[in-house]
Design a protein around this motif. Sequence first.
Motif, short mmCIF file in Angstrom:
data_model
loop_
_atom_site.label_atom_id
_atom_site.label_comp_id
_atom_site.label_asym_id
_atom_site.label_seq_id
_atom_site.Cartn_x
_atom_site.Cartn_y
_atom_site.Cartn_z
N LYS A 14 5.36 -21.67 11.60
CA LYS A 14 4.87 -21.28 10.28
C LYS A 14 5.14 -22.32 9.21
O LYS A 14 4.86 -22.09 8.04
N GLU A 50 -4.87 -11.61 13.93
CA GLU A 50 -5.04 -11.03 12.59
C GLU A 50 -6.40 -10.41 12.34
O GLU A 50 -6.65 -9.91 11.24
N GLU A 100 -2.34 -7.29 8.93
CA GLU A 100 -1.14 -7.95 8.41
C GLU A 100 0.13 -7.43 9.08
O GLU A 100 1.23 -7.88 8.77
N SER A 101 -0.01 -6.44 9.93
CA SER A 101 1.12 -5.90 10.69
C SER A 101 2.25 -5.48 9.75
O SER A 101 2.00 -4.88 8.71
N GLY A 102 3.49 -5.87 10.06
CA GLY A 102 4.63 -5.44 9.25
C GLY A 102 4.65 -6.08 7.87
O GLY A 102 5.45 -5.72 7.02
N GLY A 103 3.77 -7.06 7.64
CA GLY A 103 3.80 -7.81 6.38
C GLY A 103 3.19 -7.06 5.20
O GLY A 103 3.36 -7.47 4.06
N HIS A 154 2.39 -5.09 2.02
CA HIS A 154 3.23 -4.67 0.92
C HIS A 154 2.39 -4.38 -0.31
O HIS A 154 1.58 -5.21 -0.72
N ARG A 199 -0.44 -7.29 -0.38
CA ARG A 199 -0.67 -7.76 0.99
C ARG A 199 -1.17 -6.56 1.79
O ARG A 199 -0.41 -5.71 2.19
N ASP A 216 -4.53 -4.73 4.36
CA ASP A 216 -5.42 -5.01 5.48
C ASP A 216 -6.89 -5.01 5.06
O ASP A 216 -7.75 -5.47 5.80
N GLU A 220 10.30 -14.75 -3.42
CA GLU A 220 9.16 -15.56 -2.98
C GLU A 220 8.00 -15.40 -3.96
O GLU A 220 7.72 -14.31 -4.45
#
Length: 501
Positions: free
Chosen positions: A163, A256, A337-340, A342, A346, A348, A428
Motif C-alpha cells: 500500500k 473492490e 470498501e469492506s471494513g474500511g 466510515h 468512505r 460503497d 489521517e
Amino acid sequence: MEFYLNCSLKTSADPAVAKDAIAKIMAEAETGILAKGAPVGEGAKIKSWSLGDNKINLELTSGKNVRVHDAVLRLRKQIAEALGKSKIGVRGLDVEKFTITVPSHHDLKNKSIPYVKSVLFDEKAQTLCLELDVGESEMKNQVPDRILTLLEDKIEQVEYGAKAEHWHLLWESEDRPFHYVNDPTEDMLKSGWLKRGAGRGQWIHGSASTKLFRTFEKIVVDEILTPLGYNEMIFPKMIMWDIWKHSGHAKGIYPEIYYVCPPKTRDPAYWEDVMDYYKVTREVPVELIKTKIGDPIGGMCYAQCPPCWGFFQGETIAKDSLPIRVFDRSGTSHRYESGGIHGIERVDEFHRIELVWLGTKEQVVETTQKLHERYMHIFNDILDLKWRKAWVTPWFMAQEGLAGIAADEVTGTTDYEAPLPYRGKDGEWLEFQNVSINGEKYPEGFNVKCQTGEPLWSGCSGVGLERWTATFLAQHGLDPENWPEEFKKRFGEMPKIVKFM
Ligand code: ATP
Ligand code: MG
Ligand code: MG
C-alpha cells in the motif's frame, strides 16, 4: 536478470544435409540477428546447439534485450529459409526448459502465476520455471514478457509494501482553529439529515444533505465547467470487462468491484421456482438464484472515466475538436470498501462529477493548470477549507496495484486532502478529490488518434460529493449560521427536515 531457453526446432526430415548452412547462421547470429536492436554486447547468446533426429537443439540465454523467445523466432526464420533449399520444413518448437531469473531479496507470497510451473527463491533472486506448453504462439503473444513485468511488479510491491503510495506535499493552507469537532455523520443522523441505506456503505440522503450535494454541483458548474467550457456527457455505469482491459483496471480491481451478472434467461417459467419459493417462505433463495444467473459480464462503475473512452475508441479526432473537455454526473460509483467504510466519507455507493479532458500534451497540461486554479478559488474563497495538495502515485497505477510514480514528471496525480477535526490533530487527512494527467495512457489504450499524428494526452478529475460534504461539515459543522458567507449565499434556505415521532 536472465532468460534461459532450451528448446528444439522440429524439422520435417533430418536437418544434417544443411549442417553447414546452419553452422554459418549460428556463427554469425550473435553479432547479427541476435544483436539487432540491442546495445553493443547485450543481445541474446547461443549457449549451445546441435542437430538431432529431425530436430535442431538450441540453448539460448539473454538479458532484457532480444529476449530468448524473440531470439529463437529470429533464428527459426533464417533456419527455415536455409532448410527450405533442401526441401525441409520447420514444423514447430518444443520447449525443454524455459526460465526467467530476476534479482530479489524478498520471496513472493503468491507463486501461482499462469504458465509458471515453479518459482524458486534463493535469497538473491527469483527463478521462474515456465510450463513446457509456452510455445511459439505464446512467445509471439509476448507471454514471457508479461510474466517478467508481472514478476517485477510483484517484487516491487513486496519491497515497497503493497500500500506504500508515493506522497509529496505541493501546497498547504495556513493552520486555523476549528470550533466544531464532532463527527458530522453522527450529527447528521441525529438531526434527521440522513438514514442508513439497506446496503452496506450506503446512505439515504434527506433534503438537507442532498441540497448540500446540489450546491457543490452548482459551484462546480458555475466556477469550473461553464467558464472552462466543459460539456456534459453520459457515461455508462455498468462496466464491461473489455473497457477495463483497455483502461488497465482489469489488472487489479477485483477485490473492490461489485460484480454484474445477467439472468441466464428472462423466461418467467425458468424463474418460477424462485418466485414460488419466495411466495411460500418470504425468503429470497439466494443459492438457487446463483444457479440461474450467468457469469459476471463486468462490474458497477468503479472509476468514472474509463467507459467514456468507448466514445472515442478507434477514432481519429479532428484537430479543431481539441481540446475536448467533458464531464459526467449521471450516476453512482460503487466500491466494496469492506471494513474500511466510515460515515458518509468512505462508502460503497457514492456520487461524483467526473471531468475528462483530451488534447495535445500542451493543451492537457494547460487545462489541468486552469483546473487547479479554479479548485483553489473554490476551496479558499467559497468553501473556506483547510486543505492541502500532494503529488501521489498516479491513480491509474494505484488501481492497477502498482506503487511509485510515473516515469515523466508531468504525468501523475495530485490528491486534494483535508483534515477532519474530529479525528484529532494527528488524524489521517481525507482525500476529497484528485486531479490527474494520464499522459498517453488512455488514447493509446483505446486507440484514439489525432488528425495531425501528434500524440494525444488526457486528464481526469473526480469531484467526490460525499467527500466534499464530509470535509465541509467536519470543518464548519451543520449549523448554516457558521458556514462561510459565500457558501451560504449559494446554498439559500435550509429545506424543511422531516420530523419522525
Ligand atoms: P481513498 O484513498 O480515500 O480510498 P482512493 O484513492 O481510493 O481514495 P480514487 O480511486 O483516487 O480514491 O477515487 C477518486 C475520488 O473518488 C476520491 O478522491 C474520492 O473523492 C472518491 N472516492 C473514492 N472512493 C470513495 C469512497 N469509498 N467513498 C466516497 N468517495 C470515494
Ligand atoms: Mg480507496
Ligand atoms: Mg486516490
